[in-house]
Design a protein around this motif. Structure first.
Motif, PDB file in Angstrom:
ATOM      1  N   MET A  46     -64.384  -8.927  80.221  1.00 41.38           N
ATOM      2  CA  MET A  46     -63.336  -8.193  79.520  1.00 41.38           C
ATOM      3  C   MET A  46     -63.103  -8.795  78.145  1.00 41.38           C
ATOM      4  SD  MET A  46     -59.823  -9.576  81.375  1.00 41.38           S
ATOM      5  CE  MET A  46     -60.555  -9.620  83.016  1.00 41.38           C
ATOM      6  N   ASP A  47     -62.782  -7.952  77.173  1.00 39.60           N
ATOM      7  CA  ASP A  47     -62.469  -8.412  75.827  1.00 39.60           C
ATOM      8  C   ASP A  47     -60.964  -8.678  75.720  1.00 39.60           C
ATOM      9  OD1 ASP A  47     -65.076  -8.141  75.157  1.00 39.60           O
ATOM     10  OD2 ASP A  47     -64.834  -6.273  74.044  1.00 39.60           O
ATOM     11  N   VAL A  48     -60.608  -9.801  75.059  1.00 37.94           N
ATOM     12  CA  VAL A  48     -59.218 -10.257  75.033  1.00 37.94           C
ATOM     13  C   VAL A  48     -58.785 -10.627  73.618  1.00 37.94           C
ATOM     14  CG1 VAL A  48     -57.565 -11.930  75.962  1.00 37.94           C
ATOM     15  CG2 VAL A  48     -59.538 -11.226  77.350  1.00 37.94           C
ATOM     16  N   VAL A  49     -57.564 -10.202  73.255  1.00 38.23           N
ATOM     17  CA  VAL A  49     -56.892 -10.673  72.049  1.00 38.23           C
ATOM     18  C   VAL A  49     -55.726 -11.537  72.510  1.00 38.23           C
ATOM     19  CG1 VAL A  49     -55.390 -10.004  70.120  1.00 38.23           C
ATOM     20  CG2 VAL A  49     -57.545  -8.793  70.503  1.00 38.23           C
ATOM     21  N   VAL A  50     -55.524 -12.679  71.863  1.00 35.71           N
ATOM     22  CA  VAL A  50     -54.439 -13.595  72.226  1.00 35.71           C
ATOM     23  C   VAL A  50     -53.502 -13.730  71.031  1.00 35.71           C
ATOM     24  CG1 VAL A  50     -53.839 -15.908  73.012  1.00 35.71           C
ATOM     25  CG2 VAL A  50     -55.988 -14.854  73.754  1.00 35.71           C
ATOM     26  N   ALA A  51     -52.170 -13.720  71.295  1.00 34.98           N
ATOM     27  CA  ALA A  51     -51.196 -13.818  70.197  1.00 34.98           C
ATOM     28  C   ALA A  51     -50.096 -14.810  70.532  1.00 34.98           C
ATOM     29  CB  ALA A  51     -50.592 -12.449  69.910  1.00 34.98           C
ATOM     30  N   SER A  52     -49.847 -15.747  69.607  1.00 33.77           N
ATOM     31  CA  SER A  52     -48.765 -16.714  69.742  1.00 33.77           C
ATOM     32  C   SER A  52     -48.496 -17.342  68.384  1.00 33.77           C
ATOM     33  CB  SER A  52     -49.119 -17.803  70.756  1.00 33.77           C
ATOM     34  OG  SER A  52     -48.137 -18.824  70.755  1.00 33.77           O
ATOM     35  N   ARG A  53     -47.232 -17.628  68.096  1.00 36.06           N
ATOM     36  CA  ARG A  53     -46.897 -18.349  66.862  1.00 36.06           C
ATOM     37  C   ARG A  53     -47.197 -19.839  66.995  1.00 36.06           C
ATOM     38  NH1 ARG A  53     -40.951 -16.937  64.842  1.00 36.06           N
ATOM     39  NH2 ARG A  53     -40.491 -17.676  66.932  1.00 36.06           N
ATOM     40  N   ASN A  54     -47.244 -20.316  68.242  1.00 32.48           N
ATOM     41  CA  ASN A  54     -47.517 -21.729  68.513  1.00 32.48           C
ATOM     42  C   ASN A  54     -49.026 -21.962  68.487  1.00 32.48           C
ATOM     43  OD1 ASN A  54     -48.098 -24.182  69.946  1.00 32.48           O
ATOM     44  ND2 ASN A  54     -46.018 -24.147  70.765  1.00 32.48           N
ATOM     45  N   MET A  55     -49.510 -22.632  67.461  1.00 28.11           N
ATOM     46  CA  MET A  55     -50.955 -22.787  67.300  1.00 28.11           C
ATOM     47  C   MET A  55     -51.594 -23.590  68.430  1.00 28.11           C
ATOM     48  SD  MET A  55     -51.625 -20.907  64.857  1.00 28.11           S
ATOM     49  CE  MET A  55     -53.371 -21.258  64.871  1.00 28.11           C
ATOM     50  N   LEU A  56     -50.864 -24.593  68.940  1.00 28.92           N
ATOM     51  CA  LEU A  56     -51.407 -25.362  70.057  1.00 28.92           C
ATOM     52  C   LEU A  56     -51.584 -24.477  71.289  1.00 28.92           C
ATOM     53  CD1 LEU A  56     -49.436 -28.738  69.807  1.00 28.92           C
ATOM     54  CD2 LEU A  56     -51.874 -28.361  69.366  1.00 28.92           C
TER      55      LEU A  56
END
Length: 205
Positions: A1-11
């Protein structure tokens, strides 16, 4: 599956990407630090899933399912993170997310939830404690408008219908009508019973 990940926390963002890249059936096609950037990647890549961290903010997270749906994308929205109240989780499900997992969830739980919602588009996966489920049930059963909560607060303060009407610039008939709705929604049989049930459901604080 193809996934996009989003978070303001870079770690956190880098950690999630590293975690999912190790899976043979998962491919990271985008990593974003804002909701808008994530939505742009969803439009460009058409991934199976976008994993969204709650640190993007309540408004941003809540807007993603509708924006994804409006774009005609079949992308599933998975939300993870801390400080999301159970009633808010329920609202996110109504808006169209496919899964919610708190930060206490394990890596395996996250990956299992992702695979589950991709395999079955009608499936919703929510990881909550029994106490949190009870809080959701209480909030759903006792959902009241802001005006009705205000009226019930005045009832709790032992104000009469006439006093409530005067305070809110309403007629007594209107106050009585709201009280009937409040009783019905809370399953209450009296003013005291309504106040007690609202308090138990954390509607009155």
């Amino acid at each position: 599956m193809d996934v996009v990940v989003a978070s303001r926390n870079m770690l956190l963002l880098e950690g999630l990407c590293r975690l999912l890249r190790d899976e043979e059936d998962m491919r990271i096609v985008g990593a974003a630090g804002t909701a808008e950037r994530a939505l742009s990647m969803v439009a460009a890549e058409g991934p199976d899933i976008v994993v969204v961290s709650s640190d993007l903010g309540d408004v941003a997270v809540a807007a993603i399912p509708e924006r994804v749906r409006a774009a005609g994308s079949g992308t599933r929205v998975v939300v993870t993170g801390a400080e999301i109240s159970p009633p808010h989780v329920l609202e996110l499900v109504r808006l169209g997310i496919s899964a919610y997992l708190p930060v206490s969830a394990t890596h395996e739980e996250l990956k299992a939830a992702m695979r589950s919602v991709v395999a079955d588009s009608d499936r919703v996966t929510i990881s909550l404690t029994r106490d949190e489920v009870r809080r959701i049930y209480g909030s759903e059963q006792g959902s009241l408008t802001r005006l009705e909560v205000d009226i019930l607060g005045m009832v709790a303060a032992a104000m009469t219908n006439g006093q409530i009407a005067s305070r809110l610039s309403l007629s007594e008939a209107t106050v009585k009508r709201h009280l009937r709705k409040i009783f019905r929604r809370l399953g209450a049989v009296s003013r005291l019973d309504a106040v007690n049930k609202a308090s138990d459901a954390h509607i009155l604080v």
